[in-house]
Design an enzyme around this catalytic site. Structure first.
Site, PDB file in Angstrom:
ATOM      1  N   GLU A   1       0.824  -1.313   0.076  1.00 32.13           N
ATOM      2  CA  GLU A   1       0.098   0.081   0.065  1.00 32.13           C
ATOM      3  C   GLU A   1       0.919   1.206   0.135  1.00 32.13           C
ATOM      4  O   GLU A   1       1.767   1.504   0.647  1.00 32.13           O
ATOM      5  CB  GLU A   1      -0.770   0.007   1.327  1.00 32.13           C
ATOM      6  CG  GLU A   1      -1.888   0.964   1.184  1.00 32.13           C
ATOM      7  CD  GLU A   1      -2.931   0.619   0.140  1.00 32.13           C
ATOM      8  OE1 GLU A   1      -2.922   1.294  -1.059  1.00 32.13           O
ATOM      9  OE2 GLU A   1      -3.864  -0.370   0.267  1.00 32.13           O
ATOM     10  N   CYS A   2       0.526   2.396  -0.918  1.00 32.98           N
ATOM     11  CA  CYS A   2       1.492   3.466  -0.780  1.00 32.98           C
ATOM     12  C   CYS A   2       0.778   4.297   0.340  1.00 32.98           C
ATOM     13  O   CYS A   2      -0.027   3.835   1.137  1.00 32.98           O
ATOM     14  CB  CYS A   2       1.111   4.379  -2.132  1.00 32.98           C
ATOM     15  SG  CYS A   2      -0.316   5.276  -2.011  1.00 32.98           S
ATOM     16  N   GLY A   3       1.564   5.372   0.636  1.00 34.06           N
ATOM     17  CA  GLY A   3       1.413   6.109   1.952  1.00 34.06           C
ATOM     18  C   GLY A   3       0.190   6.859   1.949  1.00 34.06           C
ATOM     19  O   GLY A   3      -0.413   6.906   3.292  1.00 34.06           O
ATOM     20  N   LEU A   4      -0.537   6.997   0.858  1.00 30.45           N
ATOM     21  CA  LEU A   4      -1.887   7.616   1.000  1.00 30.45           C
ATOM     22  C   LEU A   4      -2.949   7.017   1.785  1.00 30.45           C
ATOM     23  O   LEU A   4      -3.991   7.392   2.449  1.00 30.45           O
ATOM     24  CB  LEU A   4      -2.351   8.191  -0.426  1.00 30.45           C
ATOM     25  CG  LEU A   4      -1.351   8.880  -1.162  1.00 30.45           C
ATOM     26  CD1 LEU A   4      -2.277   9.225  -2.635  1.00 30.45           C
ATOM     27  CD2 LEU A   4      -1.004  10.336  -0.715  1.00 30.45           C
ATOM     28  N   HIS A   5      -2.677   5.717   1.550  1.00 25.74           N
ATOM     29  CA  HIS A   5      -3.887   4.835   2.300  1.00 25.74           C
ATOM     30  C   HIS A   5      -3.407   3.859   3.213  1.00 25.74           C
ATOM     31  O   HIS A   5      -3.969   2.980   3.878  1.00 25.74           O
ATOM     32  CB  HIS A   5      -4.420   4.023   1.075  1.00 25.74           C
ATOM     33  CG  HIS A   5      -5.126   4.834   0.102  1.00 25.74           C
ATOM     34  ND1 HIS A   5      -5.971   5.639  -0.029  1.00 25.74           N
ATOM     35  CD2 HIS A   5      -4.657   4.863  -1.275  1.00 25.74           C
ATOM     36  CE1 HIS A   5      -6.208   6.082  -1.148  1.00 25.74           C
ATOM     37  NE2 HIS A   5      -5.544   5.838  -2.068  1.00 25.74           N
TER      38      HIS A   5
END
Length: 237
Positions: free
Chosen positions: A218-222
């Protein structure tokens, strides 16, 4: 309790109400979910995020069909492949997007010079997080402060990775203090492909997100760790 502007009146929204909404919205079409969200909170207080990755045209077509003037937010971290930039341009022209583009304060060339090559999947989690913080979270946080949305419409789907299995259509995002709406959450790849064909929409599969390393992450946004990173960024301003 969570504070929101519901139909332009101050109101408190509890987790119990969010749970009730998820029950009520389960089985509704993405268009119905989007209409519900915009009727509840207003399109002027909504943003739609996109990475212009695979199937991005599905969500963008759905939301702009309902509200052509809704704000679309794209964080361009500077490492997209040529096909992704061409795809973004094609959708911008096709759907006449009200696009807000935010880029990191640290350019890609400067990051490479200071920190070396991009982190890859086998690198330690810390390297991927540091990249995500500098190149995605920083500009996204700035965008959220500028645009001040109360709802964030995103393209997260349950089958994309294991991190998203426990999510739902509606949730409270504690990192950015907004209500997050995932209209496509229960759609499968088959349904996404069918929508593309039915609406003659382009797609893009030559996409790579260096903040993930691979599609299982998961990328940092989520990600769950993003809240502490964002709070630290704000404290250091």
């Amino acid at each position: 309790m969570l504070t929101y502007n519901n139909n332009h009146k101050r109101s408190m929204i509890s987790q119990e109400e969010i749970n009730r909404w998820n029950v009520e919205l389960h089985g509704q079409s993405p268009s119905e979910i989007i209409r519900w969200a915009l009727s509840q909170f207003g399109s002027d207080e909504a943003i739609v995020s996109t990475s212009f990755g695979p199937y991005a045209s599905v969500l963008l077509r759905l939301v702009t069909e309902i509200d052509p003037l809704i704000s679309i937010l794209w964080v361009d971290h500077g490492y997209n492949r040529p096909a992704t930039y061409k795809y973004a341009e094609k959708l911008q022209n096709l759907l006449d997007l009200k696009l807000h583009v935010y880029s990191p304060r640290l350019t890609a060339a400067r990051r490479d010079a200071l920190f070396g090559s991009l982190p890859i999947a086998r690198d330690n989690e810390g390297a991927l997080r540091q990249f995500s913080i500098a190149m995605k979270l920083e500009p996204f946080t700035r965008a959220m402060e500028d645009l001040k949305p109360r709802i964030w419409i995103a393209g997260l789907r349950q089958e994309q990775n294991s991190n998203r299995q426990s999510l739902d259509i509606v949730s409270f995002d504690s990192t950015f203090q907004v209500l997050k709406i995932n209209p496509l959450f229960y759609w499968t790849d088959v349904q996404m492909k069918e929508y593309l064909l039915q609406n003659n929409l382009p797609n893009e599969f030559d996409y790579f997100d260096p903040a993930k390393g691979d599609e299982k992450r998961e990328c940092g946004l989520h990600a769950s760790w993003a809240r502490n990173a964002v709070n630290k960024q704000k404290a250091n301003k």
